[in-house]
Design a protein around this motif. Structure first.
Motif, PDB file in Angstrom:
ATOM      1  N   PRO A 190       0.670  -1.301  -0.176  1.00  6.78           N
ATOM      2  CA  PRO A 190      -0.003  -0.075  -0.165  1.00  6.78           C
ATOM      3  C   PRO A 190       0.651   1.281   0.026  1.00  6.78           C
ATOM      4  CG  PRO A 190      -0.830  -1.801   1.411  1.00  6.78           C
ATOM      5  CD  PRO A 190       0.509  -2.311   1.047  1.00  6.78           C
ATOM      6  N   THR A 196      -6.135   4.029  -6.322  1.00 10.12           N
ATOM      7  CA  THR A 196      -6.728   5.128  -6.837  1.00 10.12           C
ATOM      8  C   THR A 196      -5.953   5.899  -7.859  1.00 10.12           C
ATOM      9  OG1 THR A 196      -7.558   5.439  -4.590  1.00 10.12           O
ATOM     10  CG2 THR A 196      -7.693   7.347  -6.026  1.00 10.12           C
ATOM     11  N   THR A 256     -11.577   4.863  -8.171  1.00  9.53           N
ATOM     12  CA  THR A 256     -11.215   3.597  -7.783  1.00  9.53           C
ATOM     13  C   THR A 256     -11.041   2.679  -8.655  1.00  9.53           C
ATOM     14  OG1 THR A 256     -12.229   4.358  -5.695  1.00  9.53           O
ATOM     15  CG2 THR A 256     -11.650   1.975  -5.990  1.00  9.53           C
ATOM     16  N   ASP A 272      -3.842   0.927  -2.920  1.00  4.27           N
ATOM     17  CA  ASP A 272      -4.499   1.033  -1.548  1.00  4.27           C
ATOM     18  C   ASP A 272      -4.566  -0.465  -0.950  1.00  4.27           C
ATOM     19  OD1 ASP A 272      -5.384   3.645  -1.958  1.00  4.27           O
ATOM     20  OD2 ASP A 272      -7.026   2.948  -2.964  1.00  4.27           O
TER      21      ASP A 272
END
Length: 679
Positions: A197, A214, A241, A258
């Protein structure tokens, strides 16, 4: 989630989706399917060997020799026959003896226990006649009994063999590598397992997205059909997204991760599939239940026969009659009653474009009261086609401009527009200075005019005002392609996913069966309502993700409903496995097919109707065969036990074998009648 009505173009480099996915496949094998294949092949091998050894046993049998009118004997004939029978008992009978231990450990004696008891008693008593003359040997009955049981269980195992490759196919959708961007602006290719992430990755056109994230920069259209069932690619820009496994179509994207690895949404879908596989229960086979009842009946009858006749006659005669009861009770016909029907119905189904992978689920299909359809690719064709054109002045002139820009594109929307133009006789104009606008549309010069085509994003980007006559289409549920000439919207082309011609008929027939119909789709409310209305589907749920589809199916089952799910996409895999019966349209993805109990090789929902009908007829024929097989036992066991002995009516082993053969023939012929019912 929000469903944008956008247009996508495949200008520039595009990669083949299937090759890309295959190139990133992970190795693996379905152990469950391999284990079942091994079991099936073992039954086949043991049957062939046992059948070969049975031939001399039949030739050496005095009873069969007398029937054939050919009598011959040789020294130690009985001992040689016993040795051959011993081999068949130990080699051919091993699977049944082994599975009997499992039944006894579970305290659920059934078919295996009954078979093992019969062959063990027949073998033990027959061998004893070598040492205690005067008895009746059952060597040829023993050999043929084991042969018939082996071929019956081979047929059954072959009919229910199904692959367990669902998880492997899902894993193939996961990219193996990704392009990670460093702080100094350079890039490096890394394994997806190394992603964390916060990492920034570059996703080029034609690549699968390597992690949930994202968009930080770039614009593109992304195909998320594998996760959402959305029939149209979604336009993505900064702040959008993205899901792991989705396919980037036509623009480069910089994506901030993410969730990676096991935290990604695709990994969660994999977990759902695994959970649904493990939670699937299997109903007990009808023949096994009948064999369980017959086991207790035969054991009681055999014991009672021995006890009574040991008081009235000699112990040898009592043993003979008791053994005869057990031999006659063994389910020759019962062992074939279900497998023969299954083999025939499987063949009939295949000829109708229906492949049965899970026999128990197919049998259960007869009793469903709720059927859920995925929309895209199932009820609909899964491809867009022009449904309407609206022009301020001349439709043909507008189409000529649109076709000028779309004719050299391989994108599905572009092909649909050019195909429609050809069908109405419109010839495209010549386009110069062509320029693609990734994720939005394209522009070019046509006959001295500046022409642009694209979706709603093109209107917004160019800050154009839609003329009042066309404003009603700005919020259309259809995919919209705007045609703009010299910065003036000239008209709009509407595209929709075509409903299959057979869908309405199939739904109507299923409803006449008393089955409630639902449509579960990731598409938007307006599209779902329109499709449900045109096909006659009772109810629908729109905007569903895979876990929500599965939750819906589970909720219906919790209400006591018997649910079948029909789908074709990866997003349907969990709900296909979570339903009582999963039915995959053969034109769908491998994962949907591997997750299903029944596969429709033709993309025609009338095959679902055919499957339900055949399931009902198959079950009816199974019940008839079980009654024939059990009826034989109901009559033959009391006769073998000697209930009519005071009237000199006593069935012997030889006559019992004849009755057994007749019962088997009747069951086989009755199973063949299923073919007539199918015509």
């Amino acid at each position: 989630m929000e469903h944008d009505h956008t247009m996508q173009h495949e200008y520039g480099e595009m990669h083949d989706h299937s090759e890309h996915a295959a190139g990133h496949a992970h190795a693996g094998h379905g152990h469950g399917g391999m284990g079942h294949m091994h079991h099936m092949e073992e039954m086949r091998r043991r049957f062939i060997v046992s059948l070969i050894v049975t031939v001399p046993i039949l030739l050496f049998s005095p009873m069969l020799q007398s029937w054939a009118g050919i009598l011959f004997d040789f020294p130690y004939r009985g001992e040689v026959t016993a040795l051959l029978a011993t081999f068949i008992y130990l080699y051919g009978g091993k699977p049944f003896l082994t599975m009997t231990l499992d039944e006894l450990k579970a305290r659920q004696p059934g078919m295996m226990t009954l078979i093992s008891m019969a062959i063990t008693v027949a073998y033990g008593y027959s061998v004893s006649t070598l040492f205690f003359p005067g008895g009746k040997a059952f060597f040829w009955e023993l050999a043929t009994l084991i042969d018939i049981m082996l071929i019956g269980h081979y047929i059954e195992a072959k009919s229910i063999l199904g692959a367990s490759n669902a998880l492997e196919d899902l894993v193939r959708l996961m990219p193996k590598t990704a392009t990670r961007l460093k702080a100094d602006g350079t890039s490096e290719s890394v394994d997806v397992t190394a992603l964390q992430p916060g990492d920034l990755i570059l996703v080029r056109p034609g690549e699968n997205i390597a992690a949930d994230g994202t968009v930080e920069a770039g614009e593109s259209s992304v195909n998320e059909a594998l996760l959402t069932g959305e029939s149209k690619p979604i336009f993505k820009t900064a702040g959008s997204t993205l899901f792991m496994g989705a396919l980037n179509l036509d623009g480069a994207l910089r994506v901030r991760i993410d969730k990676a690895g096991s935290e990604s949404y695709l990994s969660q879908v994999i977990a759902l599939v695994k959970e649904a596989q493990q939670s699937r229960s299997h109903t007990q086979d009808l023949a096994n239940r009948a064999a369980g009842w017959l086991f207790y009946a035969a054991l009681a009858a055999g014991s009672a026969t021995f006890a009574v006749w040991s008081l009235l006659l000699s112990p040898a005669d009592a043993v003979l009659r008791g053994v005869t009861v057990l031999i006659i009770a063994c389910p020759h016909a019962l062992g074939l009653a279900v497998p023969l029907v299954v083999a025939i119905s499987t063949s009939l189904a295949a000829k109708s474009g229906i492949l049965i992978r899970n026999r128990q689920a197919f049998e259960a299909l007869r009793g469903i009261d709720t059927i859920c359809f995925d929309k895209t690719g199932t009820v609909t064709e899964g491809r867009l086609a022009v449904s309407k054109t609206v022009a301020l002045e001349d439709d043909n002139a507008m189409l000529a401009y649109a076709a000028a820009l779309e004719r050299d594109s391989e994108h599905s929307i572009a092909r649909a527009v050019t195909a429609y133009a050809d069908s109405v006789g419109v010839r495209p104009l010549r386009a110069d200075v062509f320029k693609a606008i990734p994720g939005i549309g394209a522009s070019a010069e046509v006959d001295g005019h500046a022409v642009m085509v694209g979706g709603p994003q093109l209107i917004a980007r160019e800050r154009l005002t839609i003329p009042p006559p066309l404003q009603t289409y700005s919020d259309s549920a259809s995919t919209t392609v705007w045609v703009i000439v010299d910065r003036r919207p000239l008209g709009v082309i509407l595209l929709d996913d075509r409903i299959r011609n057979s869908s309405a008929d199939a739904v109507a027939t299923l409803k006449s069966f008393g089955i409630e119909t639902w449509m579960l789709t990731g598409d938007n409310e307006a599209v779902a309502a329109s499709v449900a209305d045109m096909t006659g589907i009772d109810r629908y749920r729109a905007g569903l993700l895979p876990d929500e589809k599965l939750a819906f199916v589970k909720a219906r089952r919790a209400e006591g409903r018997r649910v079948a799910m029909v789908g074709d996409g990866v997003n349907d895999a969990p709900s296909l496995l979570g339903a009582d019966i999963g039915i995959a349209v053969g034109a769908g993805t491998d994962i949907a097919i591997d997750s299903a109990d029944i596969i429709l090789t033709r993309s025609d929902l009338r095959s679902v109707v055919d499957a339900v009908r055949l399931s009902r007829r198959t079950y009816g024929k199974m019940k008839e065969n079980l009654w024939w097989a059990s009826g034989y036992n109901l009559v033959a066991i009391p006769l073998a036990a000697g209930v009519l002995a005071p009237w000199n009516i006593v069935i012997g082993p030889a006559f019992g074998a004849v009755l057994m053969s007749i019962s088997t023939v009747i069951v086989a012929l009755n199973a063949q009648l299923l073919k007539r019912a199918a015509h």
